[in-house]
Design a protein around this motif. Sequence first.
Motif, short mmCIF file in Angstrom:
data_model
loop_
_atom_site.label_atom_id
_atom_site.label_comp_id
_atom_site.label_asym_id
_atom_site.label_seq_id
_atom_site.Cartn_x
_atom_site.Cartn_y
_atom_site.Cartn_z
N THR A 34 -13.13 -33.98 32.09
CA THR A 34 -13.63 -35.19 31.45
C THR A 34 -13.93 -36.30 32.44
N GLN A 35 -13.62 -36.09 33.70
CA GLN A 35 -13.88 -37.12 34.70
C GLN A 35 -14.77 -36.54 35.80
N LEU B 4 -14.32 -45.23 23.53
CA LEU B 4 -14.68 -44.98 24.91
C LEU B 4 -13.84 -45.84 25.84
N ASP B 5 -13.42 -45.27 26.94
CA ASP B 5 -12.77 -46.00 28.01
C ASP B 5 -13.81 -46.33 29.08
N GLU C 112 -13.90 -45.64 32.15
CA GLU C 112 -14.17 -44.51 33.04
C GLU C 112 -15.02 -43.42 32.39
N ASP C 113 -15.22 -43.50 31.07
CA ASP C 113 -16.07 -42.52 30.40
C ASP C 113 -17.54 -42.71 30.77
N GLY D 61 -21.47 -41.12 28.28
CA GLY D 61 -20.14 -41.66 27.98
C GLY D 61 -19.51 -41.07 26.73
N ARG E 150 -18.24 -37.48 27.35
CA ARG E 150 -17.01 -37.45 28.13
C ARG E 150 -15.82 -37.94 27.30
N ALA E 151 -16.05 -38.97 26.50
CA ALA E 151 -14.97 -39.52 25.67
C ALA E 151 -14.51 -38.51 24.63
N ARG F 93 -12.39 -35.99 26.45
CA ARG F 93 -11.15 -36.59 26.92
C ARG F 93 -10.18 -36.81 25.76
N GLU F 94 -10.67 -37.37 24.68
CA GLU F 94 -9.80 -37.64 23.53
C GLU F 94 -9.27 -36.34 22.93
#
Length: 231
Positions: free
Chosen positions: A7-8, A90-91, A93-94, A101, A104-105, A108-109
């Motif tokens: 995710t990053q 969203l963070d 870094e997403d 974004g 990726r979010a 990640r979540e």
Amino acid sequence: MTRTSGTQGGPVTLSKEGLPAWLDPVVHAAETVQPRQLSRFLPPENGAGRQSAVLILFGEGERGPELLLMERASSLRSHAGQPSFPGGALDPEDGDPHGDGPLRAALREAEEETGLDPSGVQLFGALPKLYIPVSQFVVTPVLGWWREPSPVGVVDPGETARVFTVPVVDLTNPANRATTVHPSGHRGPAFLVESALVWGFTAGVIDRLLHFAGWEAPWDREKQVPLDWRS
């Protein structure tokens, strides 16, 4: 084949390569559906709202195609005890909320909430951004194929009560469908599956996906399930 390797870091992209044929109607729906065909609640034109994403993850289980859902902890302030797709805000870094974004979010979540290994997920599409007025979330529903399934379960009991999969055949079964009636008068689709009542935003998205994928079967829209006033 495009692989999402976390995710990053590097780009998270969409790929339709190598998908099972039964997902073709979902791919077509994602490419053709218009925002107002999904919901009457659309993002504010002034750009207000908190950008977020959910992962609509299709896998293949013992009874055929299935969806990954989770049940939110009953102690949460918003949407307590409600089944939902994995997802959240969203963070920074997403990345770009108007670019990759949300992709990726969503991964990640899902990893944070269910322990899902994102490297086994192939993202293949996204639905138009929708809006949840009560929480002011602008939500991008991200579509994924669970190409390489990994173990999932509750990561944080303070946020999640359980993680489970629902066979699509159960979601399309007319006996499991109903209409929820909120004390405010709002009516919406619902699914009674896996000892859960799936309603609200999540049920609305599932309902529209089944419809536009051509998987919907006629069901009794007069069958009602009242919702508690605290919902």
